[in-house]
Every structure is written in structure tokens, then in C-alpha cells.
Scaffold this motif. Structure first.
Motif, PDB file in Angstrom:
ATOM      1  N   ARG A 168       0.859  -1.184   0.000  1.00 63.95           N
ATOM      2  CA  ARG A 168       0.000   0.000   0.000  1.00 63.95           C
ATOM      3  C   ARG A 168       0.902   1.243   0.000  1.00 63.95           C
ATOM      4  O   ARG A 168       0.877   2.050   0.917  1.00 63.95           O
ATOM      5  CB  ARG A 168      -0.951  -0.011   1.200  1.00 63.95           C
ATOM      6  N   PRO A 169       1.717   1.401  -1.065  1.00 64.68           N
ATOM      7  CA  PRO A 169       2.738   2.454  -1.095  1.00 64.68           C
ATOM      8  C   PRO A 169       2.202   3.877  -1.025  1.00 64.68           C
ATOM      9  O   PRO A 169       2.829   4.750  -0.409  1.00 64.68           O
ATOM     10  CB  PRO A 169       3.478   2.202  -2.415  1.00 64.68           C
ATOM     11  N   ASN A 173       1.914   2.358   3.508  1.00 62.45           N
ATOM     12  CA  ASN A 173       1.659   1.060   4.139  1.00 62.45           C
ATOM     13  C   ASN A 173       1.137   1.195   5.564  1.00 62.45           C
ATOM     14  O   ASN A 173       1.554   0.466   6.476  1.00 62.45           O
ATOM     15  CB  ASN A 173       2.928   0.203   4.122  1.00 62.45           C
ATOM     16  N   SER A 174       0.223   2.149   5.761  1.00 59.44           N
ATOM     17  CA  SER A 174      -0.345   2.330   7.099  1.00 59.44           C
ATOM     18  C   SER A 174      -1.006   1.031   7.557  1.00 59.44           C
ATOM     19  O   SER A 174      -1.522   0.252   6.748  1.00 59.44           O
ATOM     20  CB  SER A 174      -1.358   3.476   7.114  1.00 59.44           C
ATOM     21  N   TYR A 175      -0.983   0.820   8.852  1.00 57.59           N
ATOM     22  CA  TYR A 175      -1.440  -0.440   9.437  1.00 57.59           C
ATOM     23  C   TYR A 175      -2.952  -0.399   9.600  1.00 57.59           C
ATOM     24  O   TYR A 175      -3.488  -0.139  10.676  1.00 57.59           O
ATOM     25  CB  TYR A 175      -0.735  -0.659  10.771  1.00 57.59           C
ATOM     26  N   THR A 176      -3.646  -0.676   8.509  1.00 54.33           N
ATOM     27  CA  THR A 176      -5.106  -0.719   8.500  1.00 54.33           C
ATOM     28  C   THR A 176      -5.580  -2.112   8.916  1.00 54.33           C
ATOM     29  O   THR A 176      -4.786  -3.057   9.014  1.00 54.33           O
ATOM     30  CB  THR A 176      -5.644  -0.411   7.099  1.00 54.33           C
ATOM     31  N   SER A 207       8.002   4.361   2.578  1.00 57.59           N
ATOM     32  CA  SER A 207       8.183   3.947   3.969  1.00 57.59           C
ATOM     33  C   SER A 207       7.726   2.514   4.169  1.00 57.59           C
ATOM     34  O   SER A 207       6.796   2.040   3.502  1.00 57.59           O
ATOM     35  CB  SER A 207       7.379   4.855   4.907  1.00 57.59           C
ATOM     36  N   PHE A 208       8.367   1.854   5.102  1.00 55.17           N
ATOM     37  CA  PHE A 208       7.954   0.489   5.431  1.00 55.17           C
ATOM     38  C   PHE A 208       6.539   0.483   5.990  1.00 55.17           C
ATOM     39  O   PHE A 208       5.680  -0.255   5.529  1.00 55.17           O
ATOM     40  CB  PHE A 208       8.915  -0.135   6.438  1.00 55.17           C
ATOM     41  N   CYS A 209       6.285   1.316   6.998  1.00 56.22           N
ATOM     42  CA  CYS A 209       4.942   1.395   7.571  1.00 56.22           C
ATOM     43  C   CYS A 209       4.832   2.635   8.443  1.00 56.22           C
ATOM     44  O   CYS A 209       5.627   2.818   9.371  1.00 56.22           O
ATOM     45  CB  CYS A 209       4.631   0.146   8.391  1.00 56.22           C
ATOM     46  N   SER A 210       3.825   3.463   8.165  1.00 54.34           N
ATOM     47  CA  SER A 210       3.637   4.717   8.899  1.00 54.34           C
ATOM     48  C   SER A 210       2.818   4.535  10.167  1.00 54.34           C
ATOM     49  O   SER A 210       2.403   5.505  10.792  1.00 54.34           O
ATOM     50  CB  SER A 210       2.961   5.755   7.993  1.00 54.34           C
ATOM     51  N   GLY A 211       2.561   3.280  10.556  1.00 50.19           N
ATOM     52  CA  GLY A 211       1.845   3.029  11.797  1.00 50.19           C
ATOM     53  C   GLY A 211       0.352   2.861  11.588  1.00 50.19           C
ATOM     54  O   GLY A 211      -0.153   2.827  10.464  1.00 50.19           O
ATOM     55  N   GLY A 212      -0.361   2.764  12.693  1.00 48.71           N
ATOM     56  CA  GLY A 212      -1.799   2.552  12.645  1.00 48.71           C
ATOM     57  C   GLY A 212      -2.510   3.635  11.856  1.00 48.71           C
ATOM     58  O   GLY A 212      -2.169   4.822  11.970  1.00 48.71           O
ATOM     59  N   GLU A 213      -3.491   3.247  11.059  1.00 52.25           N
ATOM     60  CA  GLU A 213      -4.268   4.201  10.271  1.00 52.25           C
ATOM     61  C   GLU A 213      -5.170   4.994  11.218  1.00 52.25           C
ATOM     62  O   GLU A 213      -6.122   4.466  11.788  1.00 52.25           O
ATOM     63  CB  GLU A 213      -5.098   3.456   9.225  1.00 52.25           C
ATOM     64  N   LEU A 214      -4.868   6.278  11.373  1.00 54.01           N
ATOM     65  CA  LEU A 214      -5.539   7.082  12.391  1.00 54.01           C
ATOM     66  C   LEU A 214      -7.038   7.209  12.159  1.00 54.01           C
ATOM     67  O   LEU A 214      -7.809   7.329  13.116  1.00 54.01           O
ATOM     68  CB  LEU A 214      -4.898   8.465  12.472  1.00 54.01           C
ATOM     69  N   THR A 215      -7.465   7.200  10.900  1.00 55.42           N
ATOM     70  CA  THR A 215      -8.896   7.345  10.639  1.00 55.42           C
ATOM     71  C   THR A 215      -9.687   6.131  11.118  1.00 55.42           C
ATOM     72  O   THR A 215     -10.921   6.186  11.206  1.00 55.42           O
ATOM     73  CB  THR A 215      -9.157   7.561   9.142  1.00 55.42           C
ATOM     74  N   GLU A 216      -9.006   5.030  11.427  1.00 56.33           N
ATOM     75  CA  GLU A 216      -9.685   3.845  11.943  1.00 56.33           C
ATOM     76  C   GLU A 216      -9.700   3.803  13.463  1.00 56.33           C
ATOM     77  O   GLU A 216     -10.365   2.948  14.055  1.00 56.33           O
ATOM     78  CB  GLU A 216      -9.018   2.570  11.405  1.00 56.33           C
ATOM     79  N   PHE A 217      -8.968   4.726  14.110  1.00 51.39           N
ATOM     80  CA  PHE A 217      -8.932   4.729  15.564  1.00 51.39           C
ATOM     81  C   PHE A 217     -10.324   5.036  16.119  1.00 51.39           C
ATOM     82  O   PHE A 217     -11.001   5.943  15.650  1.00 51.39           O
ATOM     83  CB  PHE A 217      -7.937   5.773  16.077  1.00 51.39           C
ATOM     84  N   GLY A 218     -10.724   4.284  17.136  1.00 46.81           N
ATOM     85  CA  GLY A 218     -12.023   4.501  17.751  1.00 46.81           C
ATOM     86  C   GLY A 218     -13.166   3.874  16.998  1.00 46.81           C
ATOM     87  O   GLY A 218     -14.331   4.069  17.361  1.00 46.81           O
TER      88      GLY A 218
END
Length: 333
Positions: A168-169, A173-176, A207-218
Motif C-alpha cells: 500500500r505504497p 503502508n499504514s497499518y489498516t 516507507s515500510f509502515c507509517s503506523g496505525g491508520e488514524l482514521t480507523e482509531f475509535g
């Protein structure tokens, strides 16, 4: 207020609330170098006292001090003391849960450590600090990630070797949820196929991975359900059970889960310009993708707490020095 060899004796007889109220701060600070003058028996008493404190204990002094076992994090300058106290004061509940999880998980089997981490993460999801961050974030009307075509994870099998590529370039590659589920399926495939001896994990894009996808938080209906999902669908749990078969190669930004999951592998390498960051405290959270176990196993709980509490971005050179990665290799080496 910094407790030293003279003041620590009376502090042992007082509650943490009394000490925090007197110092008007959200953590207790110990002068590590001064405490070295104490007898072994007294230092042992301080260590037992520290384990019972429901707040972060900051050590001011050298990370080589013999008294670091009495604290959660070590800072070496007065400037860093001010920074860490300010950061803890901004989200004291998350900071407290972080150090309690790291204390408890240390020495436990990884399976138990991951359960402790998940319970702590869920606790904070129900807390005011996370809710306040989430409300502020959502008020900015964030844009959902770009919809990309193709599989989120690509597999390439050659004999007894398998290459897994995060794909998911455009979204770094956010962690969805999509990425998590695809990664879990890939790792389970390795678990079932004993003929696969070596697994190389890399990523397309900047990037390898930008971390958790913030829009999915909560988005999970309840923190309890979130814990149950993590208990059943966990890349970290699978990786730690067969770490020696996996080699992750990292590049670009590795944020949150972007380093928590790779740290589970038996071998981790990175490009020279890779940057590592654990930003969860500002969200009122702790690392929740396995990092409280995987990262602390590599660099220890003090440095793990340092990365989170200080909000420090760590270079590849520093990561190699600490043991967060095993080597610096340019892509293709």
C-alpha cells in the motif's frame, strides 16, 4: 523535586500521592548517581518501593548506574528531566499504564506479555485522554486513506524461501485492518508450511509502515471487543512463536506498529536513513501492536519507555547501537 540518598529514606515512608502533591508533578524523580552511595540493602528497599508506585519513576543520571533497576526511564540531563515531566504531565494516565505494563511484562513469557499490553491498551481506549485526542483529531475532518488496487500484501515463493511485501505504497503502508488481516494470513501460511525456512519481509513505497491508520482509531464498538480481536488476530503473537524464520528489512518511516511488529522477528535490518518513532503517548495510548513486548525484549524497558515518554525519533544508527535493529543494509544488499 529530585529524591537523593538523603531524602529517599523519608520518601519510602510516604505515599506517592503525597510526594506528587509536594512536587507538583506527575512523576517521581530519583537521583541515580546519589543513590549509588546507599547500601545494597537500602537499594533493594528502594527497588521494592518503586515497583509498588502507581506512577512513573524517572531516573536522573547515567544509564550505566547500578540503581537503574529502581526506575522506569533514565534521562541524563536536567533538560531531559523537564521534557519527560512535561510529557508525562500531558497524559499521566497513559504514562502510568505504559510503565506498569513494561514492569509487569518484563520476564513474562511473550504470550502473557501481549495479554498485559492489550489489556492496558483497552483500558486507555476507554479513558479520557484517548477520548479527548480522538475528538480533537476527528474535529479536523481527516481524510480516509487513498483506495489502492491490488493485494495489500504480496507473496513470492522460491523454493524454501518466501518474500512478503507490504503493498500500500501511496498510503505509506499504514497499518489498516486490511493490512493487519492480510499480514496475519501470510504469517499463518508460513506457520502451516514447514518447508518454508526463510521469510523476508519488505515494503513497497517511501516507507515500510507509517503506523496505525488514524482514521480507523475509535472505530471498534468497545475496548473490550478490541482486546478480544487482538487476542485472536495478532501478527506479533505469530511472529514471536517462530521468530528465527523471519527477516524484516525496513526503510523510510517506521512508526508505531511499523517497528513494533518487525521487532518480533529474529533478524531486523534497515536502510541507513530509516527513522523509528513511537508517538502513542500523545494520543493517550501505549504501543498496542506488540511493542511493549517486542521492543523491550530488544532494547530493554528503560529505552522503550524513553522512546515513548520522550517522543524521540530514533535514527538507524541509534537503533543499531541500542539493538533495535541488527544491521544497516541498503535496499538490495
Amino acid at each position: 523535586m529530585i529524591l537523593d540518598a538523603k531524602s529517599i529514606h523519608s520518601a519510602l515512608l510516604r505515599t506517592s500521592n503525597e510526594l506528587l502533591d509536594e512536587s507538583v508533578q506527575s512523576a517521581i524523580v530519583l537521583d541515580l548517581n546519589s543513590l549509588e552511595s546507599l547500601s545494597d540493602d537500602v537499594v533493594s528497599q528502594v527497588e521494592q518501593w518503586y515497583k509498588q508506585q502507581p506512577c512513573p519513576i524517572v531516573g536522573f543520571g547515567s544509564s550505566q548506574s547500578t540503581t537503574t533497576r529502581c526506575v522506569d526511564v533514565v534521562v541524563e540531563s536536567e533538560k531531559e528531566v523537564k521534557t519527560v515531566l512535561r510529557r508525562i504531565g500531558g497524559n499521566p494516565q497513559a504514562a502510568t499504564v505504559l510503565v506498569q505494563v513494561l514492569r509487569t511484562a518484563e520476564g513474562l513469557p511473550y504470550e502473557d506479555g501481549l495479554v498485559i499490553e492489550s489489556l492496558g491498551y483497552s483500558t486507555l481506549q476507554a479513558g479520557q485522554e484517548f477520548k479527548q485526542w480522538l475528538a480533537t483529531y476527528q474535529s479536523k475532518k481527516p481524510v480516509a486513506p487513498h483506495v489502492e488496487s491490488g493485494e495489500p500484501v504480496l507473496l513470492d515463493r522460491k523454493g524454501n524461501q518466501l518474500t512478503i511485501t507490504l503493498n500500500r505504497p501511496e498510503n505509506n503502508n499504514s497499518y489498516t485492518v486490511e493490512m493487519r488481516d492480510a499480514l496475519v494470513d501470510s504469517i499463518r501460511f508460513v506457520q502451516l508450511d514447514k518447508d518454508i525456512r526463510e521469510v523476508y519481509v519488505k515494503a513497497n513505497g517511501r516507507s515500510f509502515c507509517s503506523g496505525g491508520e488514524l482514521t480507523e482509531f475509535g472505530s471498534v464498538s468497545s475496548p473490550t471487543l478490541g482486546h478480544l480481536v487482538r487476542s485472536q488476530i495478532s501478527p506479533a503473537r505469530l511472529l514471536l512463536s517462530m521468530a528465527d524464520r523471519f527477516h524484516f528489512h525496513l526503510h523510510g518511516a517506521c512508526v508505531g506498529s511499523g517497528i513494533e511488529i518487525p521487532a518480533c522477528a529474529g533478524k531486523v535490518t534497515a536502510d541507513s536513513k530509516t527513522v523509528f518513532w513511537l508517538p502513542e503517548l500523545a494520543m493517550g495510548l501505549i504501543p498496542g501492536a506488540g511493542g511493549c513486548v517486542s521492543i523491550s525484549r530488544r532494547i530493554g524497558r528503560h529505552k522503550t519507555a524513553y522512546m515513548v515518554l520522550m517522543n524521540k525519533k530514533i535514527s538507524a544508527e541509534k537503533a543499531l547501537e541500542w539493538g533495535l535493529i541488527d544491521d544497516i543494509l541498503e535496499h538490495g544488499e
